[in-house]
Design a protein around this motif. Structure first.
Motif, PDB file in Angstrom:
ATOM      1  N   SER A 161      51.080  25.731 130.873  1.00  0.00           N
ATOM      2  CA  SER A 161      49.807  25.095 131.203  1.00  0.00           C
ATOM      3  C   SER A 161      50.012  23.671 131.710  1.00  0.00           C
ATOM      4  O   SER A 161      49.409  23.257 132.701  1.00  0.00           O
ATOM      5  N   ALA A 162      50.865  22.914 131.006  1.00  0.00           N
ATOM      6  CA  ALA A 162      51.092  21.514 131.389  1.00  0.00           C
ATOM      7  C   ALA A 162      51.675  21.412 132.790  1.00  0.00           C
ATOM      8  O   ALA A 162      51.282  20.542 133.580  1.00  0.00           O
ATOM      9  N   ASP A 163      52.608  22.304 133.132  1.00  0.00           N
ATOM     10  CA  ASP A 163      53.198  22.257 134.467  1.00  0.00           C
ATOM     11  C   ASP A 163      52.179  22.625 135.537  1.00  0.00           C
ATOM     12  O   ASP A 163      52.201  22.074 136.644  1.00  0.00           O
ATOM     13  N   HIS A 165      49.109  21.859 135.513  1.00  0.00           N
ATOM     14  CA  HIS A 165      48.281  20.669 135.725  1.00  0.00           C
ATOM     15  C   HIS A 165      49.057  19.543 136.410  1.00  0.00           C
ATOM     16  O   HIS A 165      48.467  18.740 137.139  1.00  0.00           O
ATOM     17  N   ASN A 166      50.376  19.462 136.139  1.00  0.00           N
ATOM     18  CA  ASN A 166      51.140  18.280 136.561  1.00  0.00           C
ATOM     19  C   ASN A 166      52.219  18.543 137.595  1.00  0.00           C
ATOM     20  O   ASN A 166      52.704  17.606 138.222  1.00  0.00           O
ATOM     21  N   CYS A 174      57.443  19.944 125.400  1.00  0.00           N
ATOM     22  CA  CYS A 174      56.069  20.188 124.965  1.00  0.00           C
ATOM     23  C   CYS A 174      56.078  20.284 123.451  1.00  0.00           C
ATOM     24  O   CYS A 174      56.717  21.157 122.874  1.00  0.00           O
ATOM     25  N   VAL A 328      54.816  16.128 126.406  1.00  0.00           N
ATOM     26  CA  VAL A 328      53.442  16.630 126.465  1.00  0.00           C
ATOM     27  C   VAL A 328      53.020  17.029 125.053  1.00  0.00           C
ATOM     28  O   VAL A 328      53.654  17.881 124.434  1.00  0.00           O
ATOM     29  N   THR A 330      50.334  18.657 122.452  1.00  0.00           N
ATOM     30  CA  THR A 330      49.235  19.605 122.399  1.00  0.00           C
ATOM     31  C   THR A 330      49.015  20.032 120.954  1.00  0.00           C
ATOM     32  O   THR A 330      49.748  19.649 120.056  1.00  0.00           O
ATOM     33  N   ARG A 353      52.105  12.359 127.463  1.00  0.00           N
ATOM     34  CA  ARG A 353      50.779  12.805 127.885  1.00  0.00           C
ATOM     35  C   ARG A 353      50.137  13.674 126.819  1.00  0.00           C
ATOM     36  O   ARG A 353      50.780  14.547 126.251  1.00  0.00           O
ATOM     37  N   LYS A 355      46.893  16.018 126.758  1.00  0.00           N
ATOM     38  CA  LYS A 355      45.856  16.549 127.638  1.00  0.00           C
ATOM     39  C   LYS A 355      45.377  17.905 127.150  1.00  0.00           C
ATOM     40  O   LYS A 355      46.167  18.823 126.963  1.00  0.00           O
ATOM     41  N   SER A 360      45.137  24.115 125.789  1.00  0.00           N
ATOM     42  CA  SER A 360      46.299  24.248 126.674  1.00  0.00           C
ATOM     43  C   SER A 360      47.136  25.487 126.377  1.00  0.00           C
ATOM     44  O   SER A 360      47.655  26.128 127.296  1.00  0.00           O
TER      45      SER A 360
END
Length: 551
Positions: A161-163, A165-166, A174, A328, A330, A353, A355, A360
């Motif tokens: 998920s993080a990748d 978005h980024n 993570c 990241v 979460t 981060r 987010k 996520s």
């Protein structure tokens, strides 16, 4: 159109999305119109008839019926432990999870108007083979076929998920700070690939510990207030005794208040709530807790453990030749300022981060589910906004890793205390922890005695990484299979054993005897999973609950 459920089956909350083969995906709301469902079940009873509350309603009623309420059983998965007996019925973690899964399956099918036969469920990286099998058992109890239940790691899903978005490049960690576990996936990310280098987890540090810390703090605050009050010594003694031996109702009320206070102090400098812990006017108090008090309590009870976890994480990254570029965070506990501060101190050079911590993992699970059903993205909005990219993913190949090591029992030549060579039973590893998935390896062994008619292939699991030979006490036997020979074999006859762990964490084992050409090939069935009778009984319990609720 083919579709699948992607579920973040957390210990505190549960979220899910439906994904479609045209690339579309959407969050499914519960009956209250919310995307997040608290993992709470209450077996109620009215006029002699049972009824079951699930989610927010169960949590709200838990203060009234604490002895009929269930939550936070995730750490017990795979234990077959009876969490509680209600009205003569035993409720195990697998049955409770089956109830939650069936409720979410029901909501998803009511939304899309058709049956959904396939599901992807995320689990902590600390889950062993028995716990993963227990999750699949729960899925079967909920109405899914075992082959249609896919297992993925929570922090892997969060990375995905993080990748999306980024669109990372470099080394990414993570860190998933959830309700029952803290998990980390560390990976290298290129333009075309996300490759997991190693994973790490802790089942003894998570939101549950922070809740317990708040409960202890509140009790200490009340105790100090009692001691400073004008009550008589006998009254003070009685009040403190009542506080330290709360009724189940008061204990549950305190637990819920503590959870809420913890959440409040992520945004506020202080919070307060009324609490009745004893009879009489002096047994009710207005508890006030400041952020400073709570962080001091966390420092004393919890944060040294977390610092050690972060240190080990950083050291393992260095052993792998990695400097972590991005951290990241979460999971619900990552909202806590003290968690964020500790990560910042441990990784001062990393881009940190936080987010969308509540969603996520579910978003990443949906991306993994889209790949499983071969989505073509024809049903997705092509405007290329950040949200569109997040829903379809970056298109990078994701390569996960083994979260455990697997081997077989065999005789190994060892040196005893006198320096003599002796044979002892050990575990010889075939698949190593952090090996990329799918992982496969074969190794040659030999019969131990003349005239052997068979060999028993005993499969073991451990959390140790790079040891080729382990003591039996360091491992857990998870399965056995027997290879029977056509003829008796002499000592030293070659036996080849091959293991393969697939992306669903299903372990396949093959044994081949060269002389007579006999072989066995099997998907390893964990020995302590639910048997057919237990599954049938569990299905009946779950189905009866939903039949009664429907009536």
């Amino acid at each position: 159109m083919k579709k699948m459920i992607a579920m973040d089956a957390g210990s505190t909350n549960c979220t899910l999305k439906i994904v479609y083969e045209n690339g579309a995906s959407e969050f499914i709301e519960n009956e209250l119109g919310k995307k997040i469902t608290p993992v709470n079940i209450l077996i109620g009873k009215k006029d002699g008839e049972e009824h079951t509350l699930i989610g927010e309603h169960a949590k709200d009623q838990s203060v009234i019926f604490p002895d009929r309420h269930f939550t936070n059983w995730k750490r017990e998965m795979g234990s077959k432990k009876t969490i509680r007996i209600v009205d003569g019925k035993e409720y195990t973690p697998e049955i409770l999870s089956g109830i939650m899964f069936k409720q979410k399956k029901k909501e998803a099918e009511e939304y899309c108007g058709s049956e959904i036969k396939e599901i992807l469920i995320t689990v902590p990286v600390t889950y062993n083979a028995m716990q993963k099998e227990a999750v699949k058992d729960a899925g079967v109890l909920a109405g899914f076929e075992r082959d249609n239940i896919h297992i993925r790691l929570e922090s892997d899903a969060a990375v995905k998920s993080a990748d999306a978005h980024n669109n990372f490049r470099g080394s990414v960690c993570c860190l998933d700070c959830g309700g029952s576990t803290t998990d980390a996936t560390v990976c290298n990310v290129t333009e075309s690939e996300i490759r997991v280098q190693f994973i790490k987890g802790d089942q003894n540090f998570a939101g549950k510990e922070f809740d317990n810390c708040m409960v202890n703090l509140v009790k200490n605050i009340i105790t100090e207030n009692i001691k400073a009050s004008k009550a008589s010594d006998s009254q003070k003694k009685e009040l403190i005794h009542s506080l330290n031996s709360l009724t189940p109702y008061a204990a549950q009320e305190l637990k819920l208040n503590a959870e809420k206070a913890k959440e409040d102090l992520t945004k506020l400098q202080k919070t307060a709530f009324p609490f009745c812990f004893a009879k009489g006017e002096k047994g009710t108090t207005n508890v006030q807790v400041t952020k400073e008090q709570y962080e001091k309590a966390c420092e004393e009870e919890l944060l040294p453990h977390f610092r050690q976890f972060l240190k080990e994480l950083k050291d393992e990254a260095k052993e792998n030749g990695m400097e972590i570029n991005y951290m990241v965070l979460t999971g619900g506990s990552s909202n806590m300022p003290c968690i964020q501060k500790e990560v910042e101190k441990a990784f001062p050079d990393s881009d940190i981060r936080v987010k969308n911590p509540e969603f996520s993992i579910c978003e990443g699970a949906a991306l993994m589910a889209l790949e499983l059903i071969g989505a073509d993205n024809s049903g997705r909005n092509q405007s290329d906004t950040e949200q569109d990219r997040a829903e379809s993913g970056s298109g990078k190949k994701f390569i996960s890793a083994c979260n455990a090591a697997y081997g077989v029992r065999a005789y190994v030549d060892c040196e005893d205390e006198s320096g003599n060579i002796v044979e002892r039973k050990k575990v010889c590893n075939l698949l190593y922890r952090n090996s990329p998935l799918p992982a496969s390896f074969e190794r040659q062994f030999w019969t131990h005695e003349d005239g052997q008619k068979c060999v028993v292939v005993s499969v073991y699991e451990s959390n140790l990484m790079n040891e080729s030979v382990l003591e039996l006490s360091q491992c857990t036997c998870i399965a056995q299979a027997t290879l029977e020979f056509k003829d008796k074999l002499p000592k030293g006859s070659e036996i080849t054993i091959k293991m393969c762990l697939d992306e669903d964490y299903v372990l396949h084992t093959e044994a081949f005897e060269k002389t007579g050409g006999t072989s066995i090939e099997t998907s390893v069935t964990v020995t302590n999973g639910m048997n057919n009778e237990e599954l049938d009984n569990g299905k009946k319990v779950v189905e009866d609950i939903f039949d009664r609720n429907a009536g």
